[in-house]
Design an enzyme around this catalytic site. Structure first.
Site, PDB file in Angstrom:
ATOM      1  N   SER A 209      45.604  16.737  79.118  1.00 60.38           N
ATOM      2  CA  SER A 209      45.612  16.354  77.700  1.00 60.38           C
ATOM      3  C   SER A 209      46.989  16.486  77.034  1.00 60.38           C
ATOM      4  O   SER A 209      47.109  17.040  75.933  1.00 60.38           O
ATOM      5  CB  SER A 209      44.555  17.157  76.920  1.00 60.38           C
TER       6      SER A 209
ATOM      7  N   SER B 151      47.051  19.137  69.072  1.00 62.57           N
ATOM      8  CA  SER B 151      47.854  18.139  69.794  1.00 62.57           C
ATOM      9  C   SER B 151      48.251  16.990  68.874  1.00 62.57           C
ATOM     10  O   SER B 151      47.675  16.811  67.793  1.00 62.57           O
ATOM     11  CB  SER B 151      47.059  17.600  70.984  1.00 62.57           C
ATOM     12  N   THR B 152      49.215  16.195  69.334  1.00 64.94           N
ATOM     13  CA  THR B 152      49.621  15.007  68.559  1.00 64.94           C
ATOM     14  C   THR B 152      48.449  14.028  68.439  1.00 64.94           C
ATOM     15  O   THR B 152      48.443  13.190  67.538  1.00 64.94           O
ATOM     16  CB  THR B 152      50.819  14.295  69.236  1.00 64.94           C
TER      17      THR B 152
ATOM     18  N   ARG C 290      41.520  18.143  82.940  1.00 62.55           N
ATOM     19  CA  ARG C 290      42.651  17.286  82.563  1.00 62.55           C
ATOM     20  C   ARG C 290      43.677  18.086  81.772  1.00 62.55           C
ATOM     21  O   ARG C 290      43.390  19.179  81.270  1.00 62.55           O
ATOM     22  CB  ARG C 290      42.202  16.053  81.783  1.00 62.55           C
TER      23      ARG C 290
ATOM     24  N   ASN D 170      45.227  15.072  68.101  1.00 63.30           N
ATOM     25  CA  ASN D 170      44.118  15.668  67.342  1.00 63.30           C
ATOM     26  C   ASN D 170      44.041  15.169  65.894  1.00 63.30           C
ATOM     27  O   ASN D 170      43.028  15.378  65.218  1.00 63.30           O
ATOM     28  CB  ASN D 170      44.187  17.202  67.370  1.00 63.30           C
TER      29      ASN D 170
ATOM     30  N   ASP E  72      40.356  25.191  74.585  1.00 57.86           N
ATOM     31  CA  ASP E  72      39.410  24.083  74.389  1.00 57.86           C
ATOM     32  C   ASP E  72      37.953  24.557  74.411  1.00 57.86           C
ATOM     33  O   ASP E  72      37.614  25.524  75.091  1.00 57.86           O
ATOM     34  CB  ASP E  72      39.643  23.046  75.496  1.00 57.86           C
TER      35      ASP E  72
ATOM     36  N   ARG F 202      31.636  22.300  63.329  1.00 55.11           N
ATOM     37  CA  ARG F 202      32.744  22.477  64.270  1.00 55.11           C
ATOM     38  C   ARG F 202      33.749  23.507  63.767  1.00 55.11           C
ATOM     39  O   ARG F 202      34.365  24.232  64.549  1.00 55.11           O
ATOM     40  CB  ARG F 202      33.438  21.139  64.536  1.00 55.11           C
TER      41      ARG F 202
HETATM   42  C1  IPE Z   1      43.462  19.632  73.998  1.00 58.30           C
HETATM   43  O1  IPE Z   1      42.101  19.577  73.754  1.00 58.30           O
HETATM   44  C2  IPE Z   1      44.194  20.072  72.770  1.00 58.30           C
HETATM   45  C3  IPE Z   1      43.941  21.435  72.322  1.00 58.30           C
HETATM   46  C4  IPE Z   1      43.189  22.308  72.897  1.00 58.30           C
HETATM   47  C5  IPE Z   1      44.646  21.814  71.129  1.00 58.30           C
HETATM   48  P1  IPE Z   1      41.358  18.233  73.310  1.00 58.30           P
HETATM   49  O2  IPE Z   1      39.958  18.606  73.076  1.00 58.30           O
HETATM   50  O3  IPE Z   1      42.091  17.590  72.213  1.00 58.30           O
HETATM   51  O4  IPE Z   1      41.515  17.347  74.623  1.00 58.30           O
HETATM   52  P2  IPE Z   1      40.635  16.123  75.125  1.00 58.30           P
HETATM   53  O5  IPE Z   1      40.499  15.159  73.974  1.00 58.30           O
HETATM   54  O6  IPE Z   1      39.318  16.671  75.555  1.00 58.30           O
HETATM   55  O7  IPE Z   1      41.402  15.565  76.284  1.00 58.30           O
HETATM   56  C1  IPE Z   2      39.850  22.888  70.880  1.00 59.78           C
HETATM   57  O1  IPE Z   2      38.479  22.769  70.793  1.00 59.78           O
HETATM   58  C2  IPE Z   2      40.540  23.038  69.553  1.00 59.78           C
HETATM   59  C3  IPE Z   2      41.348  21.878  69.156  1.00 59.78           C
HETATM   60  C4  IPE Z   2      41.522  20.787  69.855  1.00 59.78           C
HETATM   61  C5  IPE Z   2      42.000  21.958  67.886  1.00 59.78           C
HETATM   62  P1  IPE Z   2      37.769  21.365  70.555  1.00 59.78           P
HETATM   63  O2  IPE Z   2      37.653  21.147  69.091  1.00 59.78           O
HETATM   64  O3  IPE Z   2      38.485  20.283  71.293  1.00 59.78           O
HETATM   65  O4  IPE Z   2      36.366  21.638  71.190  1.00 59.78           O
HETATM   66  P2  IPE Z   2      35.490  20.616  72.016  1.00 59.78           P
HETATM   67  O5  IPE Z   2      36.329  20.153  73.167  1.00 59.78           O
HETATM   68  O6  IPE Z   2      35.120  19.503  71.095  1.00 59.78           O
HETATM   69  O7  IPE Z   2      34.320  21.422  72.455  1.00 59.78           O
HETATM   70 MG    MG Z   3      38.259  19.563  73.181  1.00 63.29          MG
END
Ligand code: IPE
Ligand code: IPE
Ligand code: MG
Length: 247
Positions: free
Chosen positions: A203, A72-73, A201, A75, A27, A40
């Protein structure tokens, strides 16, 4: 010497107990890009590099199972452009893995539901699984379209079907049967789950499997995560007193 930035020293982890199974919630890619005024997708590309480096390192130091949370499911809620960039990144990695990692010992597995991915990506996932299944090294579970609640729903449906068809007796439903009906069947539960980016968390990651997992939250964003951070997490893990409900 004032201008010389000293590289963080690598810990000697040879004396430490290695977790058998490490989970990583990769993350912080988006925040990493935002800090640099980049899109991003640039954060995801940088995160992909970290993934390659950390996977290789875990295999080299003798970790037996590594599970990385890649998508994730939940995302799918993200903007289409970001999802497209992620799918392209997954394809690039899996194509490269097929071409360049022929002599590798790593067993590649995907956990999650492959159905929503396009045919090209699905084929690459299956080819990577098939091509690596007889190897004898670290098992790398890549969690893609993975959600632990979804996994548990599938498990319940499978078992219910077995009961309906008289293949499973209700009295034989136990914790092992449930574990055996998850994507991680036949694998040990994670001993250690690392979450970079400072979020406290889970997640929807490995809910059942992490009943007694040690969690280490680190403040680095995933693209900045280095092998020395993995060593640090292993050191923290070694200082934990795991009781599993005992004394
Ligand atoms: C968890 O990260 C999923 C992955 C790293 C693939 P998220 O960024 O989706 O989680 P939340 O939304 O902060 O809980
Ligand atoms: C994790 O990084 C990658 C995926 C969830 C695919 P994020 O894209 O969630 O990065 P932040 O949490 O927005 O910084
Ligand atoms: Mg994230």
């Amino acid at each position: 010497m004032a201008f010389f930035k000293k590289k963080k020293e690598q810990l000697d982890i040879s004396q430490l107990e290695l977790p058998k199974h490490i989970g990583i919630i990769m993350d912080g890619n988006g925040r990493w890009a935002k800090k640099r005024n980049l899109p991003r997708s640039a954060g995801h590309n940088a995160g992909g590099k970290t993934f390659r480096k950390i996977t290789r390192y875990c295999s080299d130091i003798g970790i037996k199972y590594l599970t990385v949370y890649a998508f994730s499911t939940e995302n799918w809620k993200r903007p289409k452009a970001e999802i497209d960039a992620l799918m392209k990144l997954f394809k690039d990695y899996l194509e490269e893995a097929l071409k360049d990692f022929k002599d590798d010992s790593i067993v590649v597995r995907f956990i999650g539901d492959k159905t929503p991915f396009d045919d090209e990506l699905k084929a690459l996932m299956i080819e990577n699984e098939e091509g690596s299944k007889d190897r004898d090294g670290m098992v790398l579970n890549i969690a893609m379209n993975y959600g632990s609640r979804d996994e548990i729903v599938r498990c319940v449906k499978n078992i219910a079907m077995g009961v309906k068809n008289n293949e499973i007796n209700i009295d034989s439903i136990d914790e092992k049967l449930i574990s055996d009906n998850l994507y991680t069947a036949n694998q040990p539960d994670p001993d250690l789950i690392i979450r970079p980016s400072g979020e406290y968390r889970i997640s929807n990651f490995l809910l059942w499997q992490s009943a007694y997992t040690e969690f280490v939250i680190m403040n680095k964003l995933w693209p900045d995560f280095d092998t020395s951070d993995l060593d640090e997490a292993i050191k923290i893990f070694n200082n934990r007193n795991r009781r599993f409900g005992g004394i």
